[in-house]
Design an enzyme around this catalytic site. Structure first.
Site, PDB file in Angstrom:
ATOM      1  N   GLN A 134      15.446  -0.219  -7.191  1.00  0.00           N
ATOM      2  CA  GLN A 134      15.138   0.906  -5.944  1.00  0.00           C
ATOM      3  C   GLN A 134      16.789   1.638  -5.763  1.00  0.00           C
ATOM      4  O   GLN A 134      17.706   1.003  -5.722  1.00  0.00           O
ATOM      5  CB  GLN A 134      15.116  -0.182  -4.632  1.00  0.00           C
ATOM      6  CG  GLN A 134      14.874   0.838  -3.633  1.00  0.00           C
ATOM      7  CD  GLN A 134      14.590  -0.098  -2.227  1.00  0.00           C
ATOM      8  OE1 GLN A 134      15.525  -0.385  -1.724  1.00  0.00           O
ATOM      9  NE2 GLN A 134      13.464  -0.114  -1.649  1.00  0.00           N
TER      10      GLN A 134
ATOM     11  N   CYS B 232      18.808 -14.242   9.622  1.00  0.00           N
ATOM     12  CA  CYS B 232      19.049 -13.314   8.477  1.00  0.00           C
ATOM     13  C   CYS B 232      19.649 -11.927   8.516  1.00  0.00           C
ATOM     14  O   CYS B 232      20.609 -11.540   8.291  1.00  0.00           O
ATOM     15  CB  CYS B 232      18.068 -13.503   7.312  1.00  0.00           C
ATOM     16  SG  CYS B 232      16.627 -12.847   8.027  1.00  0.00           S
TER      17      CYS B 232
ATOM     18  N   ARG C 126       9.107   3.588  -2.088  1.00  0.00           N
ATOM     19  CA  ARG C 126       8.975   2.724  -1.025  1.00  0.00           C
ATOM     20  C   ARG C 126       8.771   3.619   0.409  1.00  0.00           C
ATOM     21  O   ARG C 126       9.473   4.398   0.559  1.00  0.00           O
ATOM     22  CB  ARG C 126      10.391   2.011  -0.712  1.00  0.00           C
ATOM     23  CG  ARG C 126      10.239   0.944   0.403  1.00  0.00           C
ATOM     24  CD  ARG C 126       9.707  -0.360   0.312  1.00  0.00           C
ATOM     25  NE  ARG C 126       9.974  -1.395   1.368  1.00  0.00           N
ATOM     26  CZ  ARG C 126       9.218  -2.446   1.607  1.00  0.00           C
ATOM     27  NH1 ARG C 126       7.995  -2.605   0.950  1.00  0.00           N
ATOM     28  NH2 ARG C 126       9.504  -3.364   2.375  1.00  0.00           N
TER      29      ARG C 126
ATOM     30  N   TYR D 141      15.588   5.859   6.165  1.00  0.00           N
ATOM     31  CA  TYR D 141      16.727   6.080   5.236  1.00  0.00           C
ATOM     32  C   TYR D 141      16.494   7.701   4.998  1.00  0.00           C
ATOM     33  O   TYR D 141      15.630   8.292   5.457  1.00  0.00           O
ATOM     34  CB  TYR D 141      16.927   5.391   4.083  1.00  0.00           C
ATOM     35  CG  TYR D 141      17.655   3.907   4.242  1.00  0.00           C
ATOM     36  CD1 TYR D 141      18.893   3.861   4.810  1.00  0.00           C
ATOM     37  CD2 TYR D 141      17.173   2.981   3.613  1.00  0.00           C
ATOM     38  CE1 TYR D 141      19.533   2.837   5.149  1.00  0.00           C
ATOM     39  CE2 TYR D 141      17.746   1.664   3.814  1.00  0.00           C
ATOM     40  CZ  TYR D 141      19.100   1.562   4.635  1.00  0.00           C
ATOM     41  OH  TYR D 141      19.653   0.369   5.023  1.00  0.00           O
TER      42      TYR D 141
END
Length: 372
Positions: A102, A344, A214, A167
């Protein structure tokens, strides 16, 4: 029992033996400066040994530092990193899976950049990005193309454009972040222009190599990108030759909204988005979002809501998930637990590598010792 989940599929000439993929997941395992570290190799070896058909390696920047989300974001912006990328692709192949890289420009979320860039100067998290001029836009499109060529040279089987999570590709699509009045802003035709130009140049650079996307289907944000526009964009991507569309929802600005926090705890919470996109296109769709049991994943494929399953934290919490599902040992699965408050993600946001709080103590100790 899982005849759909463990059936094969071919994506633009690349055959996958089952419908399970590892969805990209940033964990902070790369070395300082975005190098391919031993820890990163150990991680992806484990993911590839899991039984998934394809591993999508997360978020390699096309332009450092201007496009890097952090100083531990993988780099595909220079030939100096080619040996590391070759080793990474080879590691995944030797462990039994197809490898996809990616590639990404973080735009306004480029925390490694002294001054982030974006389609428009829209403040985020107390940082004001600089609006891109057209010459810089063309430079960045070239950076995507060059990074994709490096992925091919490194031996990856596919390339994925990161148009999710808010993004740069998504920033151009979104009316919330794109307030331009030139040919890259305003109407959907204009707002999707940047992504289509990136796709065109990337496809020219990699030839026969499949290029996936994506895909941000809904920002879950007032005034943001919503399904009405994203469904039209998905059809345009398919017509332009995209190999697959990996669907997600939400951005860094919406993930912390209380209603989205609750939504993200639900099983299959993004499956409706994948189904909505799949209705519009004739290319394979990947669904993700807590598809945490074999039955749920099988049903999603069998009912035509998606073609493939993307496992991110589900697989990270238990890299034996595919094998345990296939062998009828689901009662042995270590499940990602949303009640941990996404520990996480909190680790990553603090610039630390992520470790799953559900791991057995001995595994937790071993992985913490890997980090240097």
């Amino acid at each position: 029992m899982f005849s759909h989940l463990f059936s094969g599929i071919t994506i633009q000439g690349v055959t996958l033996p089952n419908r399970l993929t590892m969805a990209p997941l940033y964990l902070g395992y790369a070395g300082e400066g975005g190098t391919v570290s031993p820890m990163l190799l150990d991680h992806y070896r484990l993911m590839a040994q899991s039984g998934v058909a394809m591993v999508v390696v997360e978020n390699a920047t096309v332009d450092h530092p201007g496009g890097s989300g952090s100083n531990r974001t993988l780099r595909a912006d220079t030939d100096e990193g080619l040996d590391g990328l070759r080793t990474l692709a080879q590691t995944i192949h030797e462990a039994g899976a197809r490898a996809c890289l990616q590639i990404n420009h973080a735009g306004r979320f480029a925390h490694a950049a002294p001054e982030p860039l974006a389609p428009s100067a829209v403040e985020t998290f107390r940082r004001m990005p600089r609006a891109l001029d057209e010459s810089t836009i063309q430079h960045i499109i070239g950076c995507y193309s060059q990074a994709a060529a490096r992925a091919k040279a490194a031996g990856f089987d596919m390339v994925e454009l990161h148009g999710g999570t808010g993004y740069l590709l998504a920033q151009f699509l979104s009316p919330h972040t794109n307030r331009r009045d030139d040919r890259y802003g305003g109407s959907l035709d204009n707002r999707q222009r940047f992504a289509l130009e990136v796709l065109g140049q990337v496809k020219a650079a990699v030839g026969h190599l499949p290029v996936g996307y994506r895909f941000l289907a809904d920002e879950w944000l007032p005034g943001g990108l919503q399904l009405e526009d994203s469904r039209r964009f998905a059809k345009t991507l398919a017509d332009a030759g995209i190999a697959y569309i990996s669907v997600m929802g939400g951005t860094y600005e919406s993930f912390s909204r209380p209603e989205i926090v609750e939504k993200s705890k639900q099983t299959g919470y993004m499956l409706d988005l994948a189904a909505a996109i799949r209705e519009q296109v004739d290319v394979p769709v990947i669904a993700a979002g807590r598809l945490s049991t074999g039955a749920i994943a099988e049903q999603a494929v069998a009912q035509g809501n998606t073609d493939l399953i993307g496992l991110a934290r589900v697989l990270w919490a238990d890299p034996q998930w595919p094998l345990k599902v296939r062998d009828g040992r689901e009662d042995e699965i270590i499940h990602c637990d949303p009640s941990c408050g996404e520990a996480c993600m909190q680790m990553v946001m603090k610039g630390r590598p992520a470790f799953c709080v559900r791991w057995p103590a001995e595994k937790m100790k071993a992985w913490k010792e890997k980090f240097v």
